[in-house]
Every structure is written in structure tokens, then in C-alpha cells.
Write an enzyme that holds these catalytic residues in place. Structure first.
Site, PDB file in Angstrom:
ATOM      1  CB  ALA A  46      41.485  36.897  40.212  1.00  0.00           C
TER       2      ALA A  46
ATOM      3  CD  GLU B 203      44.005  36.920  32.578  1.00  0.00           C
ATOM      4  OE1 GLU B 203      43.532  37.101  33.733  1.00  0.00           O
ATOM      5  OE2 GLU B 203      45.278  36.636  32.381  1.00  0.00           O
TER       6      GLU B 203
ATOM      7  CD  GLU C  15      44.899  41.096  35.060  1.00  0.00           C
ATOM      8  OE1 GLU C  15      45.040  42.093  34.324  1.00  0.00           O
ATOM      9  OE2 GLU C  15      44.248  40.170  34.714  1.00  0.00           O
TER      10      GLU C  15
HETATM   11  C1  3H9 Z   1      43.338  39.296  38.156  1.00  0.00           C
HETATM   12  O1  3H9 Z   1      42.249  39.023  37.522  1.00  0.00           O
HETATM   13  C2  3H9 Z   1      44.534  38.368  38.103  1.00  0.00           C
HETATM   14  C3  3H9 Z   1      44.280  37.323  36.941  1.00  0.00           C
HETATM   15  O2  3H9 Z   1      44.857  37.685  35.741  1.00  0.00           O
HETATM   16  C4  3H9 Z   1      45.306  35.890  37.047  1.00  0.00           C
HETATM   17  C5  3H9 Z   1      44.753  35.239  38.217  1.00  0.00           C
HETATM   18  C6  3H9 Z   1      45.500  33.961  38.250  1.00  0.00           C
HETATM   19  N1  3H9 Z   1      38.306  41.359  43.796  1.00  0.00           N
HETATM   20  O3  3H9 Z   1      35.563  49.593  42.975  1.00  0.00           O
HETATM   21  P1  3H9 Z   1      34.116  49.428  43.707  1.00  0.00           P
HETATM   22  C7  3H9 Z   1      35.294  45.055  45.552  1.00  0.00           C
HETATM   23  S1  3H9 Z   1      43.535  40.496  39.139  1.00  0.00           S
HETATM   24  C8  3H9 Z   1      37.788  41.426  44.894  1.00  0.00           C
HETATM   25  O4  3H9 Z   1      33.851  50.498  44.701  1.00  0.00           O
HETATM   26  P2  3H9 Z   1      32.963  50.565  41.258  1.00  0.00           P
HETATM   27  C9  3H9 Z   1      35.866  46.222  45.968  1.00  0.00           C
HETATM   28  O5  3H9 Z   1      36.826  46.138  47.117  1.00  0.00           O
HETATM   29  C10 3H9 Z   1      41.972  41.412  39.305  1.00  0.00           C
HETATM   30  N2  3H9 Z   1      37.050  42.515  45.529  1.00  0.00           N
HETATM   31  O6  3H9 Z   1      32.991  49.721  42.757  1.00  0.00           O
HETATM   32  C11 3H9 Z   1      34.915  46.833  46.666  1.00  0.00           C
HETATM   33  O7  3H9 Z   1      34.507  46.258  47.779  1.00  0.00           O
HETATM   34  P3  3H9 Z   1      33.977  47.122  49.211  1.00  0.00           P
HETATM   35  C12 3H9 Z   1      41.909  42.238  38.201  1.00  0.00           C
HETATM   36  C13 3H9 Z   1      36.646  43.291  44.393  1.00  0.00           C
HETATM   37  O8  3H9 Z   1      31.634  50.375  40.815  1.00  0.00           O
HETATM   38  C14 3H9 Z   1      33.511  46.396  45.640  1.00  0.00           C
HETATM   39  O9  3H9 Z   1      33.911  45.441  45.052  1.00  0.00           O
HETATM   40  N3  3H9 Z   1      40.634  43.131  38.363  1.00  0.00           N
HETATM   41  C15 3H9 Z   1      37.255  43.143  43.121  1.00  0.00           C
HETATM   42  O10 3H9 Z   1      33.506  51.872  41.553  1.00  0.00           O
HETATM   43  C16 3H9 Z   1      33.175  47.650  44.860  1.00  0.00           C
HETATM   44  O11 3H9 Z   1      33.996  48.136  44.185  1.00  0.00           O
HETATM   45  C17 3H9 Z   1      40.705  44.288  38.707  1.00  0.00           C
HETATM   46  O12 3H9 Z   1      41.759  44.918  38.929  1.00  0.00           O
HETATM   47  C18 3H9 Z   1      38.021  41.945  42.915  1.00  0.00           C
HETATM   48  N4  3H9 Z   1      38.592  41.805  41.557  1.00  0.00           N
HETATM   49  O13 3H9 Z   1      34.282  49.914  40.182  1.00  0.00           O
HETATM   50  C19 3H9 Z   1      39.469  45.073  38.891  1.00  0.00           C
HETATM   51  N5  3H9 Z   1      36.817  44.130  42.360  1.00  0.00           N
HETATM   52  O14 3H9 Z   1      32.506  47.700  48.666  1.00  0.00           O
HETATM   53  C20 3H9 Z   1      39.294  45.745  40.120  1.00  0.00           C
HETATM   54  C21 3H9 Z   1      36.098  45.065  42.982  1.00  0.00           C
HETATM   55  O15 3H9 Z   1      34.041  46.138  50.173  1.00  0.00           O
HETATM   56  N6  3H9 Z   1      38.101  46.295  40.363  1.00  0.00           N
HETATM   57  N7  3H9 Z   1      35.972  44.500  44.497  1.00  0.00           N
HETATM   58  O16 3H9 Z   1      35.079  48.259  49.207  1.00  0.00           O
HETATM   59  C22 3H9 Z   1      37.785  47.416  39.663  1.00  0.00           C
HETATM   60  O17 3H9 Z   1      38.426  48.152  38.934  1.00  0.00           O
HETATM   61  C23 3H9 Z   1      36.427  48.272  40.269  1.00  0.00           C
HETATM   62  O18 3H9 Z   1      36.180  47.704  41.468  1.00  0.00           O
HETATM   63  C24 3H9 Z   1      35.451  47.966  39.191  1.00  0.00           C
HETATM   64  C25 3H9 Z   1      34.114  48.328  39.772  1.00  0.00           C
HETATM   65  C26 3H9 Z   1      35.667  48.652  38.017  1.00  0.00           C
HETATM   66  C27 3H9 Z   1      35.029  46.479  38.975  1.00  0.00           C
END
Ligand code: 3H9
Length: 717
Positions: free
Chosen positions: A61, A103, A123
Site C-alpha cells: 500500500a 496480499e 506491516e
Molecule cells: C500495507 O501494505 C498495508 C496493507 O496491508 C493494507 C492496506 C489496507 N509506499 O526503501 P527505499 C518509497 S503497508 C510509499 O529507499 P529500497 C520510499 O519512501 C506497506 N512509498 O528503496 C523511498 O522514497 P524516497 C507495506 C514507498 O530499494 C522510495 O520508495 N510495505 C513505499 O532500499 C525507495 O524506497 C512495506 O512496508 C510504500 N509502500 O527498498 C514496504 N515503499 O526515495 C516498505 C517504498 O522519496 N518498503 N517507498 O525516499 C520497503 O521496505 C522498501 O522501500 C523496499 C525497497 C524493500 C520496497
């Protein structure tokens, strides 16, 4: 958004398109609804593949949308729609499938993953649970114990591990989308009825009660006071004990509670703060995006105590060639053995071969002539470190970066021992250095932006979150620790016990209270520093409890004089069954000692409550944080908060000390500091700092606006 095309004649291909991680924003969700409609209504299409643009399936999300009201199609019915499609839908998982991304994949009828893809439901780290059916579908697919593990830890698994768990149907090392299209062609004629995970019964487990009790105990121990891990266990329990529809209802209720909790806000702030610190700046105006780091192919680590060993391992694991140096031959041999076994264990965990050929050993400094960067990790003693820097300056080739792993010594003094002070920076690692995620990169007054960029980049390469900070006594982390520790000592003098202070701090969420932590790290460490600072003896004619006109507690010094250094001597603020023992027990001797001390100094013990312990310890620490911002030592509150959560076990669900100050209310923090400072005018750290006053005068703006009230960096570029 999402793109649609028809490939191989009969496969509808939906590509999620929202760089960099294809997060499920309102536009992407709308895109999926629209493209699914297209695929399902196109009579030529027999099966569907969902993939992500640019080699990443989906990062979940869109977290940025959580702070505003929902727009666009909600995720739960969207995933339900994918699952109930009459045509087979295949998820092509490359890069990441995390949170809502996984999901969505669980709603598909088949999952094909690249072997190196990372899948998970993280999450819990955002203060949430997998609230788009993940908590209900995952246990049905892979069983309750494995689902509990993934959901409560938030850990990622590779495609290969996902196959073993039964989370995906097939793993490939080739182009995942091509493989998924081929797979979709092969199942085009098979109705997906039996593939809908929500219709699966949850696999039976012989003793559900014991399983959930154990899980609940583990999460409560790991994350004291955090709501999300507990809710995760409750949601999985619902999956194991209720029909799917009722389980979904329970998931919705739990998610609603978490979503509106301050904890989720704090953890999401921490997520973005960890990324914000990468966009560093220096008071000179130098910045992350205009400074190119130097290349580091070969590094040298000097001093192979605990820190030097961990740093060597972290460098090797990051692919850097290392020369590890220690003058004492016996210690060198011991270090070599220890480093090899750490590398072997690490490699085994990651399923790769240990890179033992990347590290060489030396008992002298000569190899420094041939490296790009040196990290000095000798004993924390200025004279010794200065000598090392003088030698390095004479030996190293031009352009070699010289870094000191010091936890608080003056970087400028070290730099002044070298011919090129611009190449000198601090790299403050945290023990164990190959495990802890935090690195404080300390720039001195003459450090070049390139030296800072190089240390920041090297930290990132080692998998750390690097935070650039200015040079002052203790830098950010240890400078803030000083008033926090001081308050704890003063509270003992005034009437409380180490057990009570620790209990209050642990209930707040710290992994260890201040006294337990002090026993673990050794009371002699601070004692040596105070000795070097000439603090141990009161000036003639002054009270033993005053130094330089301010209140001082000699309690720690008195314990050290008795040989009570903490766990290592079996006695400290607590007693242990033997030297090196780990189980802290209250020590009647210490209680007697405190009583005697109070009598000797004319102090009358008073009843100190929970609120006072928390406020005096934490507000003094936060006040120092405001001073650090005011002095320009940290560029913003996020830097301080990341340092505290990743390096000092500040509970992530409370965001960090500066975020927490905002949660409590700046006005209240100011008032309570004023109150305590009035009661204790001889404790300067309780005097509210100007920045805090200024923020309150300006209406207590939210934490992301504080930078507007800080001195702007002067561009000298
Ligand atoms: C969810 O899914 C809830 C659901 O269960 C239910 C809903 C009803 N959203 O980390 P990076 C941005 S909750 C928005 O540096 P990497 C991040 O801020 C979500 N932005 O890269 C950054 O921006 P900036 C569950 C996001 O390659 C840029 O992308 N998911 C999101 O080292 C690059 O990120 C998670 O918890 C997002 N979801 O790592 C995953 N994800 O350049 C969260 C990233 O402006 N994400 N951004 O600073 C991560 O763990 C890592 O970002 C990921 C990539 C492994 C994906």
C-alpha cells in the site's frame, strides 16, 4: 496506474506502474480495477498475468496515503475481485512483493517468483497488520506457525524460501514475466475455483492454544508495549479459528484500532525518517545530491577488539577487500579466528560462500600505503588515536580517507594530526558492528563533503542507516545519553532504586532500563571518561555532589571504586550469580549503600513516582536533542530519532525522542522542564532550551516543520 496489453495471443498482461516500488496508490488501485475489467471482458483473453514495472512487483500500500482520507477503490474488495475472477490470474513476482503487494499476489490463483525476489508482510514495522486479507489468506496457504512467524516478525523471504513454504507455486532464475506468461498459457483451460486461497481450510494444528500462547509471549517480550505485534497474533488466531468472512471482520476491527493509533503514526514516521537521513547536508551547504563519494575497493581496519572485528566483518560482507591490523600477535591470531567464524556463520545464514579470501591480516601499519580508506578502531584514548593518525598520515597514499571509530572524541583534534584534515571523518559504529544498523558519520570543521559522502555511502553498502552529524562531545547519541544517565543517578540519590527506574523505562518500551544497560556495557567505561575529565574529585571546600558549580552524582564512581563494574564483575547496580552472569537480581547491599550515601549527604529519601522518573529521564534527553538541533549538530529531528531508535533501543512505536516530544505536546514538555528546573536549579540540563521555547511560541508546529525554525546552512560552494 496500471498498463494493459495482450501477449502470446490469449494472456492479458497487467503491469503495475508507480515507480520506484509500484506502491498501491489510489491511481494504481483504480488501474488494477480497470485493467482487470478489460482482461475479463476480452473474449480472446483466457488467463491473466499481473506484474510490476521495472522488475519490481509491488512494495505494498502507498504509505504516504495513510495520512489522508481514502480515495480510489479500497484494496480488500479489489483483491477479492481478482480472486473471484473466472479466468486464472497469475502473479509474476520479481524484486519485491511486500505488504499489500503480497496480499494482491495471495488473491491471485498462482504465484511465480524469481528466486531472488523478496516476499513478506512487513506491516508490523509500520504499526499495522496485513489488513487486506493477508492475515487470513497466508495461514490458509502456508499453515499457522509459518504465517505467525512471517506476520509477527515482518521478515522477508526469498523466492527460494517462499517455494519451500508453499507461498509460491514456482520459482525461476529466468525472466519471471515470460515464465508467468508461459505458465498462464498452460493453465488457461483450468477453472480457478480450487485455487482461491480464501476458500482453503486453515491447516489443522495439534495444539492451537499452546501455539498462540507462545507466540503472544514472544511478541510481548520482543516489542514491549507495541500494539501491532499483539494484533497480528490475534488476527492470525482469527484465521485459525473462524470462518474466512468472520476472520476478515476481525482483521478489519484490529486494523481500524491500529490505523488510528499514535503508534502507527510513529512507526510510519520512522520509516520515512530512515530514508530522509540519506539526504544529508552539512552546515557549509554541501549536500548528498551534489557530492560524489570516493571509490573504496580496499580498506584497512586498525585495532581488532570487539569493534574492529565487527567492522572488518561488515566491510567484507559489503564486498570490500580488507586488511585487518593488530600489533599484538596473540590478539591478532585470536581476532583472525573470531572474524573467520563470524564470516562463516554470516555466509551460512545468507546461503553464500564465506568471502575469506577478501580479508588479509597484518601486525604492522605498512599495508595502509595501499588502501583507499582506513578505519581506526583502537582503544578510546585520544593520545593513542592521535599517534595512529600521525602514522597513517605519513604512510597513506594521497587521497586515502581516514576514519575514526570513536564514540565521542573530537574529530578536529584527530584531523589536526594529519597532513590532509579534509580526509578525516568519524565513523561511530555500534556494537556488534556487523549487526547493528546504525552508523553515525561525524564531520569535523575541516572534513570535505567528499569524505562525508564516502563514509555515508560505505555505511549504506554495509547495510547500515548512516546519519551525518556534526562534531561535538559525544556527537548526537552519547551527548543526549549524558543528561538521561545523570537524571537516573540523581533519582537514586533522591530516594528511588535502580529496579524502579529500570521498570519504568522498560514499561515505556526500552529493551533495557538505564541501570541494566549500564551493568551490561560496564560501569568502568564512563568512570574512565570522568577520570580523564578530572571529575572524580570535588574541588577543595566543595560538596562531593558538586562539580564546576553544577550538581554531580558520584554514585557511579563510588561503585567503581568498590570494583563493581557491572555484569563482568558479577556486581554493579544489580548482583549476578557470577562474573559474566546475565540475570540481574536486586542487591540488598546496593540498597544499604544508597541509604548510607543519603545519610552521609543529608538527603532525605522521598517517594518518587512513575511520572517523575519518565519525565526527568526522557525530557532531559529530549531537551539535549533540541540543543543539538539549535547547535546545528543534527540537521533535523529525523536524524536524532533514527539514531535513537536504531542505536539506543528507543521503542520504534514511539518514533524517537523528538517525535515523542511532539506527541506529548511541546507545551507540556516545556512546562515540565520548567517545573523540574525550578526544583533543581543546579541541574543545567533541565533548563528548557531556546529552540523548544521558540517552537512553543510559534504554536508547537509538527515535527516535519521544525527545520523551518533552525539556522539555515550557509552555502560556501
Ligand atoms: C500495507 O501494505 C498495508 C496493507 O496491508 C493494507 C492496506 C489496507 N509506499 O526503501 P527505499 C518509497 S503497508 C510509499 O529507499 P529500497 C520510499 O519512501 C506497506 N512509498 O528503496 C523511498 O522514497 P524516497 C507495506 C514507498 O530499494 C522510495 O520508495 N510495505 C513505499 O532500499 C525507495 O524506497 C512495506 O512496508 C510504500 N509502500 O527498498 C514496504 N515503499 O526515495 C516498505 C517504498 O522519496 N518498503 N517507498 O525516499 C520497503 O521496505 C522498501 O522501500 C523496499 C525497497 C524493500 C520496497
Amino acid at each position: 496506474m496500471a498498463q494493459y496489453s495482450r501477449v502470446s495471443g490469449t494472456v492479458g498482461l497487467i503491469t503495475l506502474l508507480n515507480p520506484p516500488v509500484n506502491a498501491l496508490s489510489a491511481a494504481v488501485r483504480q488501474g488494477i480495477v480497470d485493467t482487470m475489467d478489460k482482461a475479463l471482458s476480452d473474449r480472446k483473453v483466457k488467463s491473466v498475468v499481473i506484474c510490476g514495472h521495472n522488475g519490481k512487483f509491488c512494495g505494498g500500500a502507498d504509505i504516504r496515503e495513510f495520512s489522508s482520507p481514502l480515495t480510489g477503490p479500497p484494496l480488500i474488495p479489489l483483491i477479492q475481485g481478482v480472486e473471484s475472477a473466472a479466468k486464472p490470474v497469475v502473479a509474476a513476482i520479481e524484486g519485491v512483493a511486500l505488504g499489500g503487494g503480497l496480499e494482491l499476489a495471495l488473491g491471485c490463483h498462482y504465484r511465480i517468483a524469481h528466486s531472488k525476489a523478496r516476499l513478506g508482510l512487513p506491516e508490523v514495522h509500520l504499526g499495522l497488520l496485513p489488513g487486506a486479507g493477508g492475515s487470513q489468506r497466508l495461514p490458509r496457504l502456508i499453515g499457522v506457525p509459518a504465517a505467525l512467524d512471517l506476520i509477527t516478525t515482518g521478515r522477508h523471504v526469498t523466492g527460494a524460501e517462499a517455494l519451500q513454504l508453499g507461498l509460491v507455486d514456482k520459482v525461476t532464475d529466468r525472466n519471471t514475466v515470460d515464465e508467468a506468461v508461459k505458465f498462464a498459457l498452460s493453465v488457461a483451460d483450468q477453472p480457478p475455483n480450487s485455487r482461491r486461497v480464501s476458500t482453503f481450510p486453515c491447516p489443522r494444528h495439534p495444539d492451537l492454544d499452546a501455539l498462540f500462547e507462545g507466540a503472544m509471549q514472544r511478541v510481548r517480550q520482543r516489542a514491549r508495549g507495541a500494539l501491532a505485534p499483539v494484533a497480528c497474533v490475534q488476527a492470525v488466531r482469527a484465521a485459525a479459528t473462524l470462518p474466512y468472512a468472520q476472520g476478515m471482520e476481525r482483521e478489519r476491527e484490529l486494523m481500524a484500532t491500529l490505523f488510528t493509533s499514535g503508534q502507527a503514526r510513529a512507526q510510519q514516521y520512522h520509516f520515512f525518517a530512515q530514508r530522509a537521513v540519506g539526504r544529508w547536508s552539512m552546515p557549509s551547504g554541501a549536500r548528498w545530491d551534489t557530492t560524489k563519494p570516493g571509490a573504496v575497493h580496499k580498506a584497512m581496519v586498525i585495532g581488532l577488539g570487539t569493534m574492529g572485528r565487527g567492522i572488518s566483518v561488515a566491510l567484507v560482507q559489503a564486498g570490500v577487500s580488507v586488511v585487518a591490523m593488530e600489533t599484538n600477535e596473540k590478539q591478532l591470531m585470536e581476532a583472525k579466528q573470531a572474524i573467520s567464524s563470524m564470516l562463516e556463520r554470516g555466509a551460512k545464514r545468507r546461503g553464500v560462500a564465506p568471502a575469506l579470501d577478501k580479508i588479509g591480516y597484518s601486525s604492522n601499519m605498512e599495508p595502509a600505503a595501499d588502501v583507499d580508506l582506513v578505519i581506526e578502531a583502537v582503544f578510546e584514548d585520544m593520545a593513542l588515536k592521535k599517534k595512529v593518525f600521525q602514522q597513517l598520515s605519513a604512510l597513506c597514499k594521497p587521497g586515502t580517507f581516514l576514519c575514526s571509530n570513536t564514540s565521542g572524541l573530537d574529530i578536529d583534534q584527530l584531523a589536526s594530526e594529519t597532513r590532509h584534515p579534509e580526509l578525516v571523518v568519524g565513523m561511530h559504529f555500534f556494537a556488534p558492528a556487523h549487526v547493528m544498523k546504525l552508523l553515525e558519520v561525524v564531520y569535523g570543521s575541516r572534513s570535505s563533503p567528499q569524505a562525508v559522502a564516502t563514509a555515508m555511502e560505505l555505511g549504506k553498502q554495509m547495510g547500515k542507516v548512516s546519519v551525518a552529524v556534526g562534531n561535538c562531545r559525544g556527537f548526537v547519541g552519547n551527548r543526549m545519553l549524558k543528561p538521561y544517565l545523570e537524571q537516573a543517578f540523581f533519582l537514586l540519590e533522591e530516594g528511588t532504586t535502580p529496579e524502579f527506574v529500570d521498570q519504568v523505562l522498560e514499561e515505556f518500551g526500552f529493551a533495557m532500563g538505564v541501570f541494566r544497560m549500564s551493568d551490561l556495557s560496564g560501569l568502568d567505561v564512563g568512570w574512565r571518561v570522568r577520570k580523564a575529565d578530572g571529575l572524580l574529585n570535588a574541588s577543595e571546600g566543595h560538596s562531593a555532589r558538586i562539580r564546576q558549580g553544577c550538581r554531580y552524582s558520584p554514585l557511579g564512581d563510588l561503585l567503581c571504586e568498590q570494583g563493581r563494574f557491572g555484569q563482568k564483575t558479577g556486581r554493579g547496580w544489580y548482583q549476578y550469580d557470577k562474573p559474566g552472569g546475565r540475570v540481574a537480581k536486586p542487591d540488598p547491599w546496593l540498597h544499604g549503600f544508597l541509604e548510607k550515601f543519603r545519610t552521609q549527604h543529608g538527603l532525605v529519601a522521598r517517594r518518587i513516582d512513575h511520572q517523575e522518573v519518565l519525565e526527568r529521564c526522557l525530557y532531559a534527553l529530549m531537551n539535549e536533542g533540541f540543543r543539538i538541533l539549535e547547535d546545528g549538530i543534527a540537521a533535523g529531528p529525523e536524524d536524532i530519532d533514527v539514531i535513537y531508535v536504531l542505536g539506543y533501543s528507543w521503542p520504534p512505536h514511539r518514533g524517537g525522542p523528538m517525535f515523542y516530544a511532539g506527541m506529548v505536546g511541546l507545551q507540556k514538555v516545556l512546562e515540565r522542564l520548567e517545573h523540574y528546573h525550578q526544583e533543581h536549579p543546579d541541574i543545567p540540563s533541565l533548563k528548557p532550551c531556546n529552540l523548544l521555547r521558540n517552537l512553543v511560541v510559534n504554536g508547537s508546529p509538527p515535527v516535519h516543520k521544525w527545520r523551518e525554525f533552525l539556522k539555515k546552512p550557509q552555502s560556501q560552494l
